[in-house]
Design a protein around this motif. Structure first.
Motif, PDB file in Angstrom:
ATOM      1  N   GLY A 134       0.809  -1.501   0.394  1.00 47.51           N
ATOM      2  CA  GLY A 134       0.258   0.304  -0.565  1.00 47.51           C
ATOM      3  C   GLY A 134       0.977   1.085   0.283  1.00 47.51           C
ATOM      4  N   GLU A 135       0.231   2.293   0.342  1.00 45.05           N
ATOM      5  CA  GLU A 135       0.851   3.543   0.521  1.00 45.05           C
ATOM      6  C   GLU A 135       2.453   3.515   1.182  1.00 45.05           C
ATOM      7  OE1 GLU A 135      -1.853   6.744   2.116  1.00 45.05           O
ATOM      8  OE2 GLU A 135      -2.847   4.977   1.496  1.00 45.05           O
ATOM      9  N   LYS A 136       1.607   2.611   2.444  1.00 46.81           N
ATOM     10  CA  LYS A 136       3.441   2.769   3.841  1.00 46.81           C
ATOM     11  C   LYS A 136       3.297   1.058   2.877  1.00 46.81           C
ATOM     12  CE  LYS A 136       5.695   4.842   7.105  1.00 46.81           C
ATOM     13  NZ  LYS A 136       5.984   6.072   7.841  1.00 46.81           N
ATOM     14  N   ASN A 137       4.641   0.622   3.387  1.00 44.79           N
ATOM     15  CA  ASN A 137       4.476  -1.147   3.254  1.00 44.79           C
ATOM     16  C   ASN A 137       5.002  -1.660   3.919  1.00 44.79           C
ATOM     17  OD1 ASN A 137       3.821  -2.392   0.651  1.00 44.79           O
ATOM     18  ND2 ASN A 137       6.228  -2.577  -0.352  1.00 44.79           N
ATOM     19  N   ARG A 138       4.355  -2.314   4.554  1.00 46.22           N
ATOM     20  CA  ARG A 138       4.725  -3.063   6.573  1.00 46.22           C
ATOM     21  C   ARG A 138       4.981  -4.411   5.740  1.00 46.22           C
ATOM     22  NH1 ARG A 138       1.325   0.782   9.737  1.00 46.22           N
ATOM     23  NH2 ARG A 138       3.165   2.332  10.296  1.00 46.22           N
ATOM     24  N   GLN A 139       5.451  -4.939   6.208  1.00 47.72           N
ATOM     25  CA  GLN A 139       6.447  -6.239   6.494  1.00 47.72           C
ATOM     26  C   GLN A 139       6.307  -7.363   8.026  1.00 47.72           C
ATOM     27  OE1 GLN A 139       9.308  -7.965   4.222  1.00 47.72           O
ATOM     28  NE2 GLN A 139       8.158  -9.978   4.492  1.00 47.72           N
ATOM     29  N   GLU A 176      -8.290  -8.330  -5.638  1.00 39.73           N
ATOM     30  CA  GLU A 176      -8.137  -7.672  -3.992  1.00 39.73           C
ATOM     31  C   GLU A 176      -6.861  -8.187  -3.827  1.00 39.73           C
ATOM     32  OE1 GLU A 176     -11.566  -5.265  -1.990  1.00 39.73           O
ATOM     33  OE2 GLU A 176     -10.547  -6.571  -0.421  1.00 39.73           O
ATOM     34  N   ILE A 177      -6.503  -9.566  -3.492  1.00 43.24           N
ATOM     35  CA  ILE A 177      -5.756  -9.930  -2.447  1.00 43.24           C
ATOM     36  C   ILE A 177      -4.563  -9.883  -3.093  1.00 43.24           C
ATOM     37  CG2 ILE A 177      -5.151 -12.459  -1.473  1.00 43.24           C
ATOM     38  CD1 ILE A 177      -8.516 -13.161  -1.316  1.00 43.24           C
ATOM     39  N   LEU A 178      -4.779  -9.895  -4.656  1.00 49.51           N
ATOM     40  CA  LEU A 178      -3.647  -9.838  -5.430  1.00 49.51           C
ATOM     41  C   LEU A 178      -3.057  -8.766  -5.277  1.00 49.51           C
ATOM     42  CD1 LEU A 178      -4.081 -12.702  -8.337  1.00 49.51           C
ATOM     43  CD2 LEU A 178      -2.520 -13.796  -6.338  1.00 49.51           C
ATOM     44  N   ALA A 179      -3.250  -8.176  -5.481  1.00 48.56           N
ATOM     45  CA  ALA A 179      -2.388  -6.441  -5.427  1.00 48.56           C
ATOM     46  C   ALA A 179      -2.224  -6.453  -4.698  1.00 48.56           C
ATOM     47  CB  ALA A 179      -4.238  -5.586  -5.679  1.00 48.56           C
ATOM     48  N   THR A 180      -2.727  -6.303  -2.812  1.00 47.15           N
ATOM     49  CA  THR A 180      -2.487  -6.136  -1.706  1.00 47.15           C
ATOM     50  C   THR A 180      -1.552  -6.779  -0.495  1.00 47.15           C
ATOM     51  OG1 THR A 180      -4.189  -6.393  -0.547  1.00 47.15           O
ATOM     52  CG2 THR A 180      -3.976  -4.718  -2.059  1.00 47.15           C
ATOM     53  N   ARG A 181      -1.388  -8.371  -1.302  1.00 49.95           N
ATOM     54  CA  ARG A 181      -0.740  -8.780  -0.410  1.00 49.95           C
ATOM     55  C   ARG A 181       0.410 -10.163  -0.702  1.00 49.95           C
ATOM     56  NH1 ARG A 181      -3.563  -8.851   4.600  1.00 49.95           N
ATOM     57  NH2 ARG A 181      -5.279  -8.002   4.774  1.00 49.95           N
ATOM     58  N   ARG A 182       0.894  -9.504   0.406  1.00 48.48           N
ATOM     59  CA  ARG A 182       2.406 -11.096  -0.309  1.00 48.48           C
ATOM     60  C   ARG A 182       2.241 -11.930   1.300  1.00 48.48           C
ATOM     61  NH1 ARG A 182       6.494 -11.179  -2.846  1.00 48.48           N
ATOM     62  NH2 ARG A 182       7.736 -10.344  -1.512  1.00 48.48           N
ATOM     63  N   THR A 183       2.771 -13.449   0.820  1.00 45.52           N
ATOM     64  CA  THR A 183       3.272 -13.868   1.772  1.00 45.52           C
ATOM     65  C   THR A 183       4.855 -13.884   2.115  1.00 45.52           C
ATOM     66  OG1 THR A 183       0.721 -14.745   2.512  1.00 45.52           O
ATOM     67  CG2 THR A 183       2.123 -15.450   4.214  1.00 45.52           C
ATOM     68  N   PRO A 184       5.525 -13.429   1.981  1.00 45.41           N
ATOM     69  CA  PRO A 184       7.125 -13.979   1.594  1.00 45.41           C
ATOM     70  C   PRO A 184       7.553 -15.089   2.790  1.00 45.41           C
ATOM     71  CG  PRO A 184       6.923 -12.377   1.937  1.00 45.41           C
ATOM     72  CD  PRO A 184       5.648 -12.685   3.021  1.00 45.41           C
ATOM     73  N   ILE A 185       8.428 -16.018   2.796  1.00 47.75           N
ATOM     74  CA  ILE A 185       8.760 -16.990   4.057  1.00 47.75           C
ATOM     75  C   ILE A 185      10.227 -16.135   4.314  1.00 47.75           C
ATOM     76  CG2 ILE A 185       6.513 -18.892   3.592  1.00 47.75           C
ATOM     77  CD1 ILE A 185       8.920 -20.500   2.989  1.00 47.75           C
ATOM     78  N   GLN A 186      10.940 -16.543   4.601  1.00 47.19           N
ATOM     79  CA  GLN A 186      11.724 -16.813   5.266  1.00 47.19           C
ATOM     80  C   GLN A 186      12.621 -17.335   6.089  1.00 47.19           C
ATOM     81  OE1 GLN A 186      11.326 -13.145   9.248  1.00 47.19           O
ATOM     82  NE2 GLN A 186      12.630 -11.991   7.101  1.00 47.19           N
ATOM     83  N   PRO A 187      14.411 -17.383   5.582  1.00 45.73           N
ATOM     84  CA  PRO A 187      14.791 -18.555   6.342  1.00 45.73           C
ATOM     85  C   PRO A 187      15.013 -17.854   8.006  1.00 45.73           C
ATOM     86  CG  PRO A 187      15.752 -18.207   3.997  1.00 45.73           C
ATOM     87  CD  PRO A 187      14.781 -17.609   4.046  1.00 45.73           C
ATOM     88  N   ILE A 188      15.066 -19.491   8.915  1.00 49.01           N
ATOM     89  CA  ILE A 188      15.059 -18.700   9.813  1.00 49.01           C
ATOM     90  C   ILE A 188      16.560 -18.449  10.028  1.00 49.01           C
ATOM     91  CG2 ILE A 188      15.985 -21.060  11.154  1.00 49.01           C
ATOM     92  CD1 ILE A 188      14.776 -20.317  13.781  1.00 49.01           C
ATOM     93  N   THR A 189      17.960 -18.629   9.719  1.00 41.69           N
ATOM     94  CA  THR A 189      19.083 -17.858   9.874  1.00 41.69           C
ATOM     95  C   THR A 189      19.615 -16.803   9.158  1.00 41.69           C
ATOM     96  OG1 THR A 189      19.449 -19.369   7.967  1.00 41.69           O
ATOM     97  CG2 THR A 189      20.378 -19.862   9.129  1.00 41.69           C
TER      98      THR A 189
END
Lengths: 111, 875
Positions: B140-145, B335-348
């Motif tokens: 969105g206007e202010k990206n937050r992860q 809406e979902i595809l435009a505004t949401r992402r669900t990245p996974i990050q390696p624990i390391t």
């Protein structure tokens, strides 16, 4: 045979040096032996034998002149020492004596 | 026509050098003969055979050297003796070299430990390469992860994506728990515990919990079960066996049974906890709506992949899963595809590469790893450079020795070996010194950089190997140039005692000095900038008043219920000017939620929330921009709401006062606008903030204290609390300290840089000192003559110092732009920062020059004051 440390090849090489001197060195010795025996003789083998003979005191060596075919490199010339000469004649004497004892008709049977 | 070259080359390689001439000659001569008799092709073939005939020991064996080196150790012992005598004879020089190198090495050791620990975060888990954390991102206007995600996200993802083997979830209790235990002797032990989680029982397996007591299989499966670390168990139970004992959660008044005791992790990890409570405990009491909430960032969802699965197996199926997951929440696919992402990050990656909302704890940054490594490398380089410089200067003292050695038949190789050996001995001495320094420095460093490094950590096989390599490399690098240079002396010149300055050597030495001082100027400059920036943080007007404000925490239901009475009681003290209530302290993380103007849901925006009462704004002296403050609350249908300027802008409201806004189904009326104030760190611009009048949500009292009776006032607060709410904990924070702690990591970097700058300067000065000493010594006679002819003392000092100071100036000029650029990019990390000004460069350079001049003047003044009779009569 007093000098038992003289191998057969060494003996031939020593003889060749005596026959070709002055100016005996590995290349002409090898060529000579090849011509005489008919089988190929490498300078390496000759050289090694010459070194051994020199070590035993039968030969002495000095560096000779350089020639163009050698790429300007000098050759090592060998001459028979007094000791070498005596050893050669000892060996020859032994051989001669043995030859003389062969009964003539037996000798005829080989040839 | 010529014989095969390759054969020649082979022969040259294996044949003994003294036989090469005749052998090659023989081969070539015979080749020519053969070309005539059998033709060229045959000759070539035979040539190879002949060449091979030389492969026999007689030709390969090298001729023994004409003057064989004795196999006994006489010469070696002589080298050692001479080396040791030289160390003793030139005490100053040796001390400077060894100290410098020891300092450099000690820094290197510290850094190796530090950096290795940083890089090893979370790598100790046996399944580290298969553990990932699910994050979620709002575009969105202010990206937050977000590091935290919905409670059911992990579970549903596992059902949808077969590559996921296990889900392990963490949920941090809110607010922090207070536990108590009543031992048989009756004295209650009560503590506030800030680090602990509700966890799934799968955590045991995924995160390698190692149980000292209790059954790993069942410990976290039962309801109301708690697992403690050894340290926490000892705190509550002392020597008693904790298993099966009950401790009380004082906030919820719920007893918990200790079902296990675990060891702390032996490796660094971002998972910090003292206790773990079984997830079923939380599910039993939590609000069902929360647990099903697909938008609530309340849980840390870790997933363990199958042995055979890879990250991309999961990632390519995530969009499809995401659509399914959020469609259940009523959002459309687009809406979902435009505004949401669900990245996974390696624990390391978490420790060094992750800076998300709601991280479990503060993470480090890979940049700092680079900064520290480079700083340490520089210090090491400086020390090595010092070594080279000193050794080359020293070499002239040893000209005669080298001359004599050469005359007596020492070969170049021998001399090189001798001098390399000497440098190795010095390095070894320095290493011993470095270890001593290292031992001493570890506690200081831990303090400075907030680390928990231990001396033993150094002695892992890989570290030891690294060290040995380092030491070998340094003695080689540092010793090689001087050794080569010394062994090149021509005996005639060196015996004549000509101390001619070889120009290449002088150039190299000058270059090295310039390098040293460039690094020093760089370090001084960065320290200065970091210091100024920290100062700026401390003095910048934050838009609210943090002085003399103490935050007292409210613990548990009992205190909440009595909050009004407590507030009245506090106000009775004359030193307390005002008491307010607040949900989150400035400097802590404010929770975020959606807010939309009534009827305009398309203008909804994600905002920070703060719950407060009518005293909060006055106590913090937050400036009203428009509208009014809250008034003492009477029953009212609408929550009064105050926005900050950023929030008004985010909601696109032109005349906000009097408008209504909706959040989570509650409607509030906007009564005022406050100026933006910095309730978070100055790394970022001010976030949009909503202040809601709702004292019931408050977790803290804010006490504004006048005068300097802090201690008495705090005691009063404590006793009041103890009287009205017996058994409650009392804890307080000063607001200004809290704000200062936001910059801890920068402060630590600053501290470390500071120390390093001092070291860099120190080492460089030692080098300079040694070199001037040498230069002055060489010019003793010249100085004597000049004095006799009427030179002044100042003139001579200027003469002797000029060369060195010029080098330092060059160094300043070289280092400034680099330092400027580097620090500028560091500053750009902060939304609010100082500007680098010319005088900062000037001061760094000036400081370097002044220090260099002082160092040099030690020697030059001595030389200038020397009686010419003495210097001229020598010889």
């Amino acid at each position: 045979m007093r000098r038992s440390d003289l191998g057969e090849f060494e003996e031939v090489v020593l003889l060749a040096v005596a026959a070709l001197s002055p100016g005996a060195y590995s290349v002409i010795i090898a060529e000579e032996l090849e011509r005489e025996t008919g089988s190929s003789v490498s300078t390496g083998a000759v050289h090694a034998a010459l070194q051994r003979l020199e070590q035993k005191g039968y030969l002495r060596s000095e560096l000779g002149e350089a020639t163009a075919e050698r790429g300007g490199r000098r050759k090592r010339l060998f001459t028979v020492t007094a000791l070498g000469g005596r050893v050669l004649s000892d060996v020859r004497a032994v051989r001669n004596r043995l030859w003389d004892r062969i009964i003539p008709n037996i000798r005829l049977e080989w040839s | 026509m010529s014989p095969p070259r390759l054969a020649d080359r082979l022969l040259t390689w294996f044949c003994a050098p003294h036989l090469r001439e005749e052998v090659l000659g023989d081969l070539h001569e015979r080749y020519t003969l053969r070309v005539k008799s059998v033709g060229e092709a045959n000759a070539q073939r035979r040539y190879w055979l002949d060449m091979l005939a030389y492969v026999r020991p007689e030709f390969i064996r090298r001729q023994p050297e004409q003057y064989p080196q004795s196999t006994n150790t006489t010469m070696l012992r002589n080298y050692l003796k001479i080396a040791w005598r030289n160390v003793l004879r030139y005490k100053l020089n040796s001390a400077l070299t060894i100290t410098g190198l020891a300092l450099g090495l000690a820094c290197g050791l510290l850094m190796i430990l530090h950096v290795r620990e940083e890089l090893n975060y979370d790598k100790g888990f046996s399944k580290a390469d298969r553990i990932y954390r699910i994050t979620s991102e709002n575009i969105g206007e202010k990206n937050r992860q977000w590091a935290a995600t919905s409670p059911i996200l992990g579970i549903e993802m596992q059902q949808a994506i077969p590559a996921i083997q296990t889900v392990a979830r963490f949920h941090r209790p809110y607010p922090d728990r207070v536990f108590s235990y009543v031992p048989s002797n009756g004295v209650t032990k009560q503590f506030e515990e800030k680090t602990g989680f509700f966890v799934d029982s799968t955590v045991v397996d995924v995160f390698d919990l190692s149980f000292v007591k209790g059954d790993p299989q069942t410990a976290l499966k039962q309801q109301d079960a708690i697992v403690l670390t050894e340290a926490m168990a000892a705190k509550y139970f002392g020597n008693e066996n904790p298993l099966g004992k009950r401790i009380q959660d004082d906030l919820d008044k719920r007893p918990l049974t200790v079902t296990g005791v675990i060891k702390p992790y032996s490796f660094p990890t971002h998972l910090q906890f003292d206790y773990l409570i079984s997830m079923s405990t939380y599910y039993n009491h939590a609000d069902k709506g929360d647990l099903e909430n697909r938008g609530w960032a309340g849980f840390y969802n870790y997933i363990l992949l199958n042995n055979s699965a890879s990250r991309s197996d999961v990632e390519k199926r995530i969009p499809e899963f995401m659509v399914k997951f959020y469609e259940a929440k009523g959002e459309t696919r687009k809406e979902i595809l435009a505004t949401r992402r669900t990245p996974i990050q390696p624990i390391t990656d978490i420790h060094l590469h992750s800076k998300l909302e709601k991280e479990m704890g503060p993470n480090s940054d890979i940049t700092y790893v680079y900064v520290f490594s480079i700083a340490a490398l520089f210090i090491l380089l400086l020390a090595a450079v010092n070594f080279i410089n000193m050794a080359t200067a020293q070499a002239f003292n040893r000209m005669k020795e080298v001359g004599v050695r050469k005359v007596l038949g020492a070969r170049k190789g021998q001399l090189i070996r001798q001098f390399l050996g000497e440098s190795f001995i010095l390095t070894l001495l320095a290493t011993i010194g470095a270890f001593l320094l290292f031992r001493l420095a570890i506690p200081l460093y831990n303090d400075l950089a907030a680390r928990t490094l231990r001396v033993e950590q150094l002695f892992t096989p890989s570290n030891v190997l690294l060290l040995v390599l380092l030491i070998g490399l340094i003695s080689l690098v540092a010793g090689f140039y001087p050794a080569l240079f010394i062994s090149n002396f021509t005996p005639v010149n060196s015996l004549k005692g000509k101390k001619s300055q070889v120009s290449s050597v002088t150039l190299v030495r000058k270059g090295l000095i310039v390098f040293q001082f460039s690094v020093s100027v760089f370090m001084i400059f960065s320290t200065l900038v970091v210091y100024r920036q920290m100062k700026f943080f401390q003095t910048k007007d934050l838009g609210f008043d943090q002085d003399q404000v103490v935050a007292v925490k409210l613990y548990g239901r009992e205190m909440w219920e009595k909050a009004n009475t407590l507030q009245q009681e506090f106000q009775k003290n004359s030193a307390i000017t005002s008491v307010a209530r607040i949900s989150t302290l400035p400097g802590d993380r404010f929770s975020t939620d959606m807010l939309a103007p009534l009827g305009k849901s398309e203008d909804a925006s994600q905002l920070r929330f703060m719950w407060a009462d009518e005293n909060t704004l006055p106590v913090l002296k937050i400036r009203m921009k428009a509208g009014r403050n809250f008034v003492r609350r009477t029953e009212n249908a609408h929550f009064p709401v105050i926005l900050n300027e950023a929030a008004a802008k985010a909601l696109k409201l032109d005349s906000p006062i009097g408008q209504k806004a909706v959040s989570l189904g509650d409607t509030g009326e906007i009564v005022g606008i406050v100026s933006d104030f910095h309730f978070a760190s100055l790394h970022n611009t001010v976030d949009p903030l909503v202040i809601v009048q709702h004292p019931g949500q408050a977790n803290y009292f804010l006490l504004k204290i006048s005068g300097n009776k802090l201690t008495e006032t705090l005691q009063y607060a404590q006793s009041t609390l103890a009287r009205l709410s017996p058994g409650s904990l009392f804890s307080y924070t000063f607001l200004d300290e809290k704000m200062a702690r936001l910059y801890d990591s920068e402060k630590r970097v600053g501290n470390v840089l500071n120390v390093f700058a001092i070291f860099a300067m120190f080492i460089s000065c030692m080098g300079l000192f040694g070199l001037t000493a040498y230069a002055v010594q060489v010019r003793t006679k010249e100085v004597g003559v000049r004095k006799v002819l009427g030179a002044t003392v100042t003139g001579i000092i200027a003469l002797l110092s000029r060369d060195f100071l010029r080098l330092v100036l060059i160094a300043t000029v070289l280092a400034s732009p680099v330092a400027w650029w580097a620090m500028n990019s560091w500053l750009n990390d902060f939304a609010y920062h100082i500007d680098i000004e010319w005088w900062m460069v000037g001061i760094s350079g000036l400081l370097a020059v002044v220090i260099a001049f002082l160092t040099v003047s030690f020697q030059t003044v001595k030389a200038a004051l020397m009686n010419p009779v003495k210097s001229l009569r020598s010889e």
